[in-house]
Design an enzyme around this catalytic site. Structure first.
Site, PDB file in Angstrom:
ATOM      1  N   HIS A 168       1.094  -1.429  -0.089  1.00  0.00           N
ATOM      2  CA  HIS A 168       0.205  -0.180   0.333  1.00  0.00           C
ATOM      3  C   HIS A 168       0.523   1.138  -0.080  1.00  0.00           C
ATOM      4  CE1 HIS A 168      -3.112  -2.881   2.596  1.00  0.00           C
ATOM      5  NE2 HIS A 168      -3.403  -2.699   1.312  1.00  0.00           N
ATOM      6  N   SER A 179       0.915  -8.629   1.532  1.00  0.00           N
ATOM      7  CA  SER A 179      -0.487  -8.399   2.101  1.00  0.00           C
ATOM      8  C   SER A 179      -0.830  -8.174   3.725  1.00  0.00           C
ATOM      9  CB  SER A 179      -1.743 -10.244   1.075  1.00  0.00           C
ATOM     10  OG  SER A 179      -2.327 -10.768   2.349  1.00  0.00           O
ATOM     11  N   GLY A 213      -2.863  -2.272  -6.953  1.00  0.00           N
ATOM     12  CA  GLY A 213      -1.679  -3.211  -6.914  1.00  0.00           C
ATOM     13  C   GLY A 213      -1.846  -4.134  -7.723  1.00  0.00           C
ATOM     14  N   VAL A 226       4.850  -5.666  -4.125  1.00  0.00           N
ATOM     15  CA  VAL A 226       5.642  -5.672  -3.196  1.00  0.00           C
ATOM     16  C   VAL A 226       5.793  -6.513  -2.863  1.00  0.00           C
ATOM     17  CG1 VAL A 226       6.574  -4.188  -1.436  1.00  0.00           C
ATOM     18  CG2 VAL A 226       5.619  -3.320  -3.685  1.00  0.00           C
TER      19      VAL A 226
END
Ligand code: PAF
Length: 284
Positions: free
Chosen positions: A37, A185, A147, A176
Site C-alpha cells: 500500500h 498482503s 496494486g 511488493v
C-alpha cells in the site's frame, strides 16, 4: 494530514483541491497497510499534487463465512504509516456512512469476473466494483492507484472505468514482495511460522511456470499443471487455481504466441488465508 469520515467532507475537500488547479491521486484500501500500500501512496505522491487515501473494510465484497469480522483494523498505525508515505488526506467512513440504507444498486462487470477469484468468490467483484464506483463518485476526477497483486481486480476496475466513462485514470503498480518472494498482503498476518515458510511455494511455482515459458513451452495446460504440481507437493498449501491468461481478457489462450505477454495467476490456501500472487511473462 487530515482525517475525514463523512462523504461530504471528503468530496468538498477534494473539490477545493481541484478548484486550486491541483491534481488528486486516490489510493483505495481496506487498511492494515503494508509496504504494498505504501508503494501506491508513494507513486501517487510522485505523480499528483494531493494524495487521498481511503480506508474502508467493505462488507459487500466479503462472502458468507469469510473474514469480515476478523479483518485487521489497526487504524492508528495505518494513519502514522500513511502520513510518512505522503498521504495528505485520509477518508475513514463507517459502514453506515458508506451504506446508510438498503442498497438496491450494484455495479457488475461481465466476463472478466466469472473466472478465478470470481469462480471462488461469486459475490466478491460486484462488492469491489460497487464500492470503488462509490469512492470514485465521492472523490471526483483523479488518478486512482491499485496494486497488481490483485491482478484480476485491477483488470476489472480498468474495464469498469473505461466502460462507464468514469473520470478516473487507473494506474497499476508492481507487486511488493518480502525478501523470500512472498507477495505482501494484509492477510499474511494470519500465517503461523511454518505456514509463513510454506507460503513461499506460491512464488516458486509462478517462477517455475515462467521458466517453462522462457524454455519454449507453449501449451498453457502443461504450464498450469506444472505450477499446480509444485503447490500440491507442499503439505501446508492447498491449491485453488493456477492459470495462464491474456492480461486484458483474462482468458486462457489455446497456445502461447511469441512476442506476446501472458500473466500467470495462482491462489493457494495456506493455513487460514487464501494467498494470491501473479507474474507477467514475455513469450519468447
Ligand atoms: O484491494 C482492496 O483493498 C479492495 O478490494 C478495494 C479496492 C479497496 C475495494 O474495497
Amino acid at each position: 494530514m487530515q482525517v475525514l469520515s463523512t462523504k461530504s467532507e471528503f468530496r468538498e475537500h477534494l473539490e477545493t483541491v481541484r478548484a486550486l488547479g491541483r491534481t488528486v491521486g486516490l489510493v483505495p484500501t481496506m487498511g492494515a497497510l503494508h509496504e504494498g500500500h505504501l508503494s501506491l501512496l508513494r507513486a501517487a505522491a510522485n505523480d499528483c499534487d494531493v494524495v487521498a487515501l481511503t480506508i474502508f473494510v467493505n462488507p459487500l465484497q466479503f462472502g458468507a463465512g469469510e473474514d469480515l469480522d476478523a479483518y485487521p483494523r489497526p487504524l492508528e498505525r495505518d494513519l502514522e504509516l500513511a502520513e510518512e508515505a505522503g498521504a495528505d488526506v485520509v477518508f475513514t467512513p463507517t459502514t453506515s456512512e458508506m451504506y446508510p440504507g438498503l442498497t438496491l444498486t450494484n455495479v457488475h462487470v461481465d466476463r472478466l469476473t466469472s473466472s478465478m477469484e470470481g469462480a471462488s468468490r461469486p459475490t466478491h467483484f460486484d462488492g469491489v466494483t460497487t464500492v470503488v464506483t462509490k469512492l470514485f463518485n465521492i472523490a471526483g476526477p483523479c488518478r486512482a492507484y491499485f496494486g497488481e497483486k490483485d491482478f484480476q481486480q485491477l483488470a476489472v476496475v480498468r474495464r469498469m472505468a473505461a466502460d462507464l466513462d468514469q473520470p478516473v485514470e487507473i494506474v497499476g503498480c508492481p507487486i511488493v514482495r518480502e525478501t523470500d518472494g512472498l507477495a505482501m498482503s494484509s492477510r499474511n498476518v494470519y500465517l503461523a511460522s511454518a505456514e509463513r515458510e510454506a507460503a513461499t511455494v506460491i512464488n516458486r511455482a509462478l517462477r517455475a511456470g515462467a521458466a517453462m515459458i522462457e524454455a519454449g513451452e507453449s501449451d498453457p495446460s502443461v504450464i498450469e499443471a506444472h505450477m499446480a504440481s509444485i503447490i500440491e507437493a507442499e503439505p501446508l498449501a492447498a491449491l485453488d487455481y493456477a492459470a495462464v491468461v491474456n492480461p486484458e481478457s483474462l482468458l486462457t489462450p489455446d497456445h502461447l504466441v511469441s512476442g506476446t505477454t501472458v500473466r500467470l495467476l495462482m491462489v493457494a490456501q495456506v493455513g487460514t488465508p487464501r494467498l494470491l500472487d501473479n507474474l507477467g511473462v514475455d513469450v519468447p
